[in-house]
Design a protein around this motif. Structure first.
Motif, mmCIF file in Angstrom:
data_model
loop_
_atom_site.group_PDB
_atom_site.id
_atom_site.type_symbol
_atom_site.label_atom_id
_atom_site.label_comp_id
_atom_site.label_asym_id
_atom_site.label_seq_id
_atom_site.Cartn_x
_atom_site.Cartn_y
_atom_site.Cartn_z
ATOM 1 N N SER A 42 0.159 0.184 -3.328
ATOM 2 C CA SER A 42 -0.158 1.383 -2.558
ATOM 3 C C SER A 42 -1.648 1.522 -2.234
ATOM 4 O O SER A 42 -2.015 2.249 -1.310
ATOM 5 C CB SER A 42 0.318 2.636 -3.290
ATOM 6 N N MET A 43 -2.513 0.840 -3.014
ATOM 7 C CA MET A 43 -3.958 0.947 -2.759
ATOM 8 C C MET A 43 -4.559 -0.348 -2.196
ATOM 9 O O MET A 43 -5.775 -0.520 -2.191
ATOM 10 C CB MET A 43 -4.683 1.351 -4.040
ATOM 11 N N ILE A 44 -3.707 -1.272 -1.720
ATOM 12 C CA ILE A 44 -4.222 -2.448 -1.023
ATOM 13 C C ILE A 44 -4.977 -1.970 0.221
ATOM 14 O O ILE A 44 -4.517 -1.078 0.909
ATOM 15 C CB ILE A 44 -3.050 -3.375 -0.604
ATOM 16 N N PRO A 45 -6.136 -2.518 0.538
ATOM 17 C CA PRO A 45 -6.795 -3.701 -0.017
ATOM 18 C C PRO A 45 -7.818 -3.405 -1.120
ATOM 19 O O PRO A 45 -8.429 -4.327 -1.638
ATOM 20 C CB PRO A 45 -7.514 -4.263 1.204
ATOM 21 N N THR A 46 -7.995 -2.136 -1.484
ATOM 22 C CA THR A 46 -9.004 -1.786 -2.483
ATOM 23 C C THR A 46 -8.604 -2.256 -3.870
ATOM 24 O O THR A 46 -9.415 -2.825 -4.608
ATOM 25 C CB THR A 46 -9.237 -0.268 -2.485
#
Length: 253
Positions: A42-46
């Protein structure tokens, strides 16, 4: 007899040392750093599937959710020592009211009183557009352990904070690309994932919804390991070939 006394003293010293070690570990985990695993994309690319990070527990002070079993034991109400408040663009670890025994990690998009809306896949905060700049194509491991490919963009929030997002579905066609105006209640925050088409977040009011201030746990300090989503951290025999060494000690932002 003397030997038995010496052996008893050694055992007692070992028990006491173990007790102190456990107490120290609990104190560090509660007030300083807590390990956190990224299980989804859910937090791609971070943040990538298989990332392991330490959470700064003191970043926004402490609530009952800072303590073990805080979802079950009401140690106290509200927050204490909260000298710093969460700001727009922060990456935040929190508990959702609907699932307060499970950790979530998203980006803070709305503060109390803010108006948040998605229009054709573009974020607006208080009627100000969060501008997007195309970076290129992004590829990584997705939630189903297959290859995820998406467009990567730099998003600039109204306060000037820049961060990367990905968009898997054409603008305007994803389920959360067009939303009503969300008015963030007092004492609550609005969270969204950087993988805009692959995140359950505050846009889905039935599951995540608005996040109460006392449900916030902290913010990432740094990554201490990354398996690349292919292996578990206990599969040490695969570390040399599968670990993402370039991500270790990286500070997410």
């Amino acid at each position: 007899m003397k030997k038995d006394k010496n052996e008893g003293a050694v055992v007692w010293e070992n028990v006491r040392a173990l007790f102190y070690a456990v107490v120290l570990a609990v104190v560090i985990r509660t007030f300083a750093f807590e390990p956190f695993h990224i299980p989804s994309g859910s937090m791609i690319p971070t943040l990538l599937i298989g990332d392991y990070l330490f959470v700064k527990k003191w970043a926004y002070g402490f609530s009952r959710f800072s303590f073990p079993f805080g979802w079950y034991i009401p140690y106290f109400q509200g927050r204490i020592l909260d000298h710093n408040k969460p700001e727009l663009g922060d990456i935040v670890i929190f508990r959702a009211p609907s699932e307060d025994n499970q950790d979530f990690v998203k980006r803070l998009i709305g503060k109390p009183g803010d108006h948040v809306q998605m229009k054709e896949g573009v974020l607006f905060i208080n009627d100000k557009e969060a501008t997007l700049e195309l970076v290129g194509e992004y590829s990584t491991v997705g939630d189903d352990d297959d290859t995820l490919q998406a467009g990567e963009f730099t998003e600039t929030l109204p306060n000037g904070i820049k961060h990367k997002i990905i968009k898997q579905i054409e603008f305007g066609y994803a389920s959360h690309d067009n939303t009503p105006v969300f008015v963030v209640p007092e004492g609550h925050y609005f969270m969204m994932g950087d993988n805009r088409d692959g995140s359950d977040d505050s846009r889905g009011q039935r599951k995540i919804g608005f996040i109460p201030y006392d449900h916030i746990i902290g913010t990432p300090a740094f990554l201490f390991f990354s398996t690349g989503g292919h292996i578990a951290i206990w599969e040490f025999w695969k570390w040399l070939t599968a670990a993402h060494y370039s991500r270790i000690f990286k500070v997410p932002h």
